[in-house]
Write a protein that holds these residues in place. Structure first.
Motif, mmCIF file in Angstrom:
data_model
loop_
_atom_site.group_PDB
_atom_site.id
_atom_site.type_symbol
_atom_site.label_atom_id
_atom_site.label_comp_id
_atom_site.label_asym_id
_atom_site.label_seq_id
_atom_site.Cartn_x
_atom_site.Cartn_y
_atom_site.Cartn_z
ATOM 1 N N ALA B 120 38.816 63.682 44.574
ATOM 2 C CA ALA B 120 38.377 62.284 44.671
ATOM 3 C C ALA B 120 39.413 61.406 43.980
ATOM 4 N N VAL B 121 39.737 60.298 44.634
ATOM 5 C CA VAL B 121 40.826 59.489 44.097
ATOM 6 C C VAL B 121 40.382 58.040 43.914
ATOM 7 N N GLY B 122 40.751 57.471 42.796
ATOM 8 C CA GLY B 122 40.491 56.059 42.566
ATOM 9 C C GLY B 122 41.804 55.331 42.351
ATOM 10 N N LEU B 123 41.891 54.105 42.859
ATOM 11 C CA LEU B 123 43.068 53.271 42.615
ATOM 12 C C LEU B 123 42.685 52.255 41.539
ATOM 13 N N ILE B 124 43.495 52.191 40.513
ATOM 14 C CA ILE B 124 43.169 51.296 39.401
ATOM 15 C C ILE B 124 44.283 50.267 39.225
ATOM 16 N N GLY B 125 43.932 48.979 39.316
ATOM 17 C CA GLY B 125 44.884 47.923 38.975
ATOM 18 C C GLY B 125 44.629 47.526 37.533
ATOM 19 N N ASN B 126 45.447 48.015 36.639
ATOM 20 C CA ASN B 126 45.190 47.781 35.208
ATOM 21 C C ASN B 126 45.858 46.487 34.742
ATOM 22 N N ALA B 141 45.496 45.295 47.462
ATOM 23 C CA ALA B 141 45.237 46.615 46.884
ATOM 24 C C ALA B 141 43.932 47.181 47.438
ATOM 25 N N LYS B 142 42.953 46.267 47.564
ATOM 26 C CA LYS B 142 41.654 46.695 48.098
ATOM 27 C C LYS B 142 41.815 47.299 49.493
ATOM 28 N N ASN B 143 42.595 46.620 50.298
ATOM 29 C CA ASN B 143 42.853 47.102 51.660
ATOM 30 C C ASN B 143 43.535 48.447 51.657
ATOM 31 N N PHE B 144 44.534 48.544 50.792
ATOM 32 C CA PHE B 144 45.262 49.818 50.666
ATOM 33 C C PHE B 144 44.293 50.941 50.329
ATOM 34 N N GLU B 147 42.062 51.791 53.327
ATOM 35 C CA GLU B 147 42.794 52.567 54.337
ATOM 36 C C GLU B 147 42.895 54.026 53.944
ATOM 37 N N ASN B 148 43.065 54.274 52.628
ATOM 38 C CA ASN B 148 43.306 55.642 52.170
ATOM 39 C C ASN B 148 42.057 56.305 51.595
ATOM 40 N N GLN B 149 40.916 55.636 51.787
ATOM 41 C CA GLN B 149 39.650 56.152 51.275
ATOM 42 C C GLN B 149 39.684 56.402 49.773
ATOM 43 N N LEU B 150 40.179 55.377 49.085
ATOM 44 C CA LEU B 150 40.239 55.475 47.628
ATOM 45 C C LEU B 150 39.206 54.521 47.047
ATOM 46 N N LEU B 151 38.674 54.908 45.877
ATOM 47 C CA LEU B 151 37.870 53.950 45.129
ATOM 48 C C LEU B 151 38.842 52.903 44.607
ATOM 49 N N PHE B 152 38.320 51.720 44.326
ATOM 50 C CA PHE B 152 39.248 50.714 43.797
ATOM 51 C C PHE B 152 38.567 49.886 42.711
#
Lengths: 799, 219
Positions: B120-126, B141-144, B147-152
């Motif tokens: 499971a992968v999450g994208l974090i904008g810190n 970033a949300k779109n990205f 597209e990649n099925q990542l949490l954001f």
């Protein structure tokens, strides 16, 4: 014959040898003599000569107006005999005859009386009852008579002789009057006659008269106290600050002497005023005849072993100055610098005593310190014996049951062993001992460990700060005492040298009799201490407390550092500030050398002790690595669920944490840095050894990395020794070698070649050694070595 | 059945990796999540650091074992070791530094190459506190992520904003996947058919869970 008067030289010769009256007649003998041979010029010269013989001054400038107006000369007839010499001090050629005639008219009748031995009503009527003016008149006659000393010498001598006779009679009557008035204590009147006497230049008579009247205090009548009476006992027996009962000395000596002097100072002022200096001579006599002998008596008759002298001389000296100089009344006779002059006398006459004190004191001081330090040493030793007995007793009480099972006879003899043989215990090896121990030996061991533990706790008492402080204070006061003599200029150099000598004694005594034995004892206790022995005790013994040898030792270092600081402050405030030593000029001075070597001695002991302490610390760390670090810590049988530092790492860091900062605040930053870096570096080596001692699997690698991170964190965020941190960064990277999957064995090989990855801390060979500790080494070995050797060094990829 | 009987204080243990460029704030995110600390002068991570925190999801105690990586590791063998057994990952970028966002693609690829397929992968904008310096628009970033099925999530380790939430979302997602997977596992086991695909061991259920499932199987 008449022609004789035509010869100028003859006429002049005659004129020069005639008395005043005859000369005046001779000049009138004929016109030629009057106008030519004894012309006005020559005539005036003759009068000038007479006035010069009387001590009057001739004003040379012919144009300047004559100092005496014509009117003045005429009025001179009325000028009083007493005022004549004050009125006519100057003359010139034109008025010389007139001025001489004024003196002639006044004094010639008196001279005539003297020549005729006619002394009745000799003085002018208005001065018949005025001996002061009579004395002046006698003086003036003598001066006037000098004007005749060339021309009429026989008459001159007769007048002199008779004048002396008259003066002697006069002086005798004055002395007589003075005696009467002095005896009836009419000192004012006596002073009046004294003035007359001095006017007659009878100083010797005057001083003799005074001396005959003054009686100096009789030393033999002073009931000198005994030494014990003189010392104040009620203050307790503080050997550093013995006190004199000054009231005794004050009431017996100083106050009576001061009052005597003040009494005489007033008398001298009354008698002599400022006419003739007598008071200083008098005080000098007093010092010689009374004071010196009193002081001598004080220091020889009642003093035992120079105790009074060596402990109190400066105070006594300044008491003398205070009472007998500062507290003296002002003296008109002594003038405005009276007190300064008196002080000089005391300095001069007491200088031998001062020098004697300065010579004797430094050695006495050194002996005193020696005694004090030895006394402390003995106290410590007897305390230790006392404490050892207590330890023995408490262990015996705790283990009575055990002892009862033993052969009782044996126990008694072994009891003595308790006190004598603990070195033997430590020679036994750790493993064999436990098996060999019977109860008695266990007790022995427990006793000895308790002993060492207690002794370690006592380390900080080996140097006594209170004692040192007391001694510094004592030294400071003594130097201050001596320093007060600085006001005597001739002594400055000697005083500086003596103060330096005292400071050197201080350093020597402190180092030899206090610092040295303390550190040597502490270091020997440290080296005897074996933390692992404590852990092997099995029997019922309460270990006094957890012993941290470094903790105890650093307290000693702390105290040592405080003493060094005390010395620095003392050196600065007492020696430099008082200019006893000039830092710039005397940098080769042995005082500075002495101070440096003292500091070096302390530094060396500190270094030795710390070194031993670090050894002990490392022993404990190694002990933990060997006993607490388990084989499956880094090579677990089942996968690791929870990645965290091992118990061993936590204990090791706690140990480091407990010891690495002991010196903070105890000594200088340089020493602390060296100490901490040494700990860091040696710990690093132990970690390396520990890694090499273990097998590490990829599962266990995370745990090992966790341990290494834990060490790194301590070094980077707590110890903060910049040159140590890279060592632990490198270790972190070593940890990664074990994380890599066995499948990536080729990359493992490349990493070994990448020395840069390990900050150059480890060589390729060392990294290779580390890799061999992988639990799958045999499986990956081939690939690794293929990368390393198969491709050759040049083929290693530096990424 | 009591967890304490086995000396474990959790039901599940998840390995999660923190990846992303150097300096984006991975270590501070971690320390904010695990110990609620923030160190403004933190040094860049050397090698890998570990931290854990146990949280409760749907009544289960889940221990997150988080691997904080240096973000500049050059050896593939080492990065591969980091990803080994990870069931979750957080790819972190700095919203004020677009290059760190652009590199997220690289991190995602590396993750996909090395980690389990189900990770499971999450994208974090810190560093969301640096809004005035923002260089990466949230929507982009949300779109990205979509597209990649990542949490954001956008977070700030500095002021704690969304930090807990980001980790919780990831852990919950892993949990849901694991519990679903276990049901699958149980089904496949009873049927005795195909073995489960992928390294299930990495999902590391606590021993009691294993026991539970096995006892389920038996009875």
């Amino acid at each position: 014959m008449e022609n004789l008067l035509k010869v100028k030289d003859i006429v002049n010769g005659i004129a020069n040898n005639l008395d005043t009256h005859d000369y005046l007649s001779f000049r009138q003998i004929n016109k030629e003599v009057h106008d030519v041979q004894l012309s006005n010029d020559i005539d005036s010269k003759i009068w000038c000569n007479k006035l010069l013989l009387m001590g009057l001054s001739k004003t040379e400038t012919p144009n300047s107006p004559p100092p005496i107006e014509d009117d003045g000369v005429k009025e001179a007839n009325q000028t009083d005999i007493i005022d004549l010499f004050g009125t006519y001090k100057y003359f010139n050629e034109s008025n010389a005859k007139e001025i001489y005639s004024i003196y002639y008219r006044t004094f010639n009748p008196l001279v005539t009386k003297l020549l005729n031995n006619n002394y009745s009503h000799f003085f002018p009527q208005q001065y018949e009852d005025d001996p002061l003016n009579q004395a002046k008149i006698l003086k003036y006659i003598r001066i006037y008579n000098k004007s005749c000393s060339v021309c009429e010498s026989s008459k001159f001598r007769k007048v002199e002789t008779n004048l002396n006779i008259l003066k002697e009679i006069f002086i005798n009557s004055i002395l007589h009057e003075m005696e009467i008035n002095y005896t009836t204590e009419n000192f004012e009147k006596a002073g009046y006659f004294m003035e007359i006497l001095l006017l007659c230049h009878e100083e010797t008579n005057a001083v003799e008269f005074f001396n005959s009247k003054v009686e100096f205090p009789d030393i033999n009548k002073i009931p000198f106290p005994s030494m014990s009476e003189l010392l104040k006992e009620n203050e307790g027996t503080d050997s550093y600050k013995p006190e004199l009962d000054w009231s005794i000395l004050d009431s017996l000596i100083f106050i009576p002497y001061r009052d005597f002097l003040n009494d005489k100072v007033i008398l001298i002022d009354t008698l002599f005023k400022d006419h003739y200096p007598v008071v200083l001579q008098f005080i000098e006599n007093f010092i010689q005849q009374t004071l010196l002998r009193t002081i001598d008596q004080l220091f020889t008759e009642i003093d035992e072993d120079n105790y009074l002298f060596l402990n109190f001389f400066p105070q006594i000296y300044f008491k003398v100055i205070n009472r007998l100089c500062d507290e003296l009344n002002d003296s008109m006779n002594g003038g405005p610098k009276f007190h300064i002059a008196v002080k000089k006398f005391f300095d001069v006459y007491l200088e031998p005593q001062i020098l004697n004190y300065l010579t004797l004191f430094p050695n006495y001081y050194s002996e005193f310190l020696n005694k004090e330090f030895k006394k402390y040493q003995q106290e410590i030793e007897s305390n230790e014996v006392e404490q050892n007995k207590e330890i023995l007793n408490s262990i015996r009480i705790q283990n009575e049951d055990l002892l009862q099972n033993e052969d009782s006879d044996n126990t008694n003899t072994n009891k003595i062993d308790f006190l004598t043989s603990f070195t033997k215990i430590f020679k036994l090896s750790n493993n064999s001992r436990i098996h060999q121990q019977n109860t008695q030996e266990q007790l022995n061991l427990a006793y000895n460990l308790n002993l060492i533990s207690k002794n370690l706790q006592n380390i900080k008492d080996l140097i006594s700060l209170p004692l040192c402080y007391k001694i510094f204070e004592f030294t400071r006061e003594k130097i201050e005492d001596i320093y007060r003599f600085m006001v005597i200029e001739t002594l400055v150099k000697t005083i500086n040298l003596k103060c330096q000598e005292i400071f050197k004694h201080l350093l020597n005594q402190l180092s030899i009799n206090h610092i040295k034995p303390a550190f040597e004892k502490a270091i020997s206790l440290l080296s005897e201490y074996n933390p692992n022995d404590l852990k092997s005790i099995e029997i019922n013994v309460k270990i006094s407390s957890k012993v941290q040898p470094l903790v105890q030792f650093t307290e000693l270092i702390n105290i040592g550092d405080i003493i060094l600081q005390m010395i620095s402050i003392f050196y600065k405030n007492e020696l430099l500030a008082k200019k006893i030593l000039d830092k710039n000029k005397d940098f080769l001075n042995d005082v500075i050398q002495c101070k440096k070597s003292f500091e070096n001695i302390v530094d060396d002991y500190v270094a030795d002790g710390l070194n031993i302490g670090i050894n002990k610390l490392m022993d404990e760390i190694v002990f933990l690595f060997q006993t607490v670090q388990l084989a499956d810590d880094f090579n677990p049988v089942t996968p690791v669920m929870d990645i965290k530092p091992t118990k061993c790492a936590i204990q090791v860091v706690e140990l480091l944490n407990n010891h690495s900062f002991l010196l903070n605040g105890a000594t200088d930053k340089g020493t602390i840095d060296v100490y901490q870096q040494e700990i860091g570096e040696r710990f690093f080596n132990e970690v390396v050894k520990n890694i090499k001692r273990n097998m590490i699997s990829t599962d266990g690698a995370a745990t090992m990395i966790c341990d290494l991170n834990y060490y790194y964190k301590f070094m980077a965020y707590k110890l903060k020794q910049k040159n140590i941190v890279p060592l632990f960064v490198a270790l972190k990277n070593i940890g990664q070698l074990y994380l890599i999957s066995g499948k990536d064995s080729k990359e493992l090989g490349r990493m070994i070649c990448d020395v840069g990855k390990f900050n150059g801390i480890f060589s390729q060979e060392e990294v290779y050694e580390f890799v061999q500790r992988r639990s799958d080494w045999l499986r990956v070995k081939r690939d690794v070595e293929k990368v390393m050797y198969g491709l050759g060094m040049k083929d290693c990829i530096i990424m | 059945m009591n967890n304490e009987d086995y000396g474990y204080d959790y039901d599940y243990l998840f390995k999660i990796v923190l990846i992303g460029d150097s300096g984006v704030g991975k270590s501070n995110l971690l320390s904010r999540f695990t110990t609620n600390e923030f160190n403004i002068e933190s040094k860049s991570t050397i090698g890998v650091e570990f931290a854990t925190r146990t949280i409760e999801v749907e009544g289960k105690k889940i221990k997150a074992q988080i691997w904080d990586t240096a973000g500049q590791e050059r050896y593939r063998a080492i990065t591969s070791a980091y990803y080994r057994g990870a069931v979750g990952a957080l790819i972190v970028y700095d919203i004020s530094k677009s290059s760190t966002y652009e590199n997220c693609n690289h991190w995602l690829t590396e993750l996909k190459e090395n980690a389990d397929d189900n990770v499971a992968v999450g994208l974090i904008g810190n560093k969301s506190d640096l809004a005035h310096l923002r260089a990466v628009p949230t929507d982009e970033a949300k779109n990205f992520a979509l597209e990649n099925q990542l949490l954001f999530t956008e977070t700030s380790a500095l002021n704690s904003e969304n930090v807990d939430q980001a980790f919780r979302e990831l852990i919950t997602a892993i949990y849901q996947m694991v519990s679903k997977h276990q049901v699958d596992l149980g089904d496949s086991n009873t049927s005795g058919a195909t073995a489960p695909k992928g390294p299930t061991i990495s999902l590391t259920p606590a021993p009691n869970e294993n026991k539970k499932s096995s006892s389920n199987n038996c009875c």
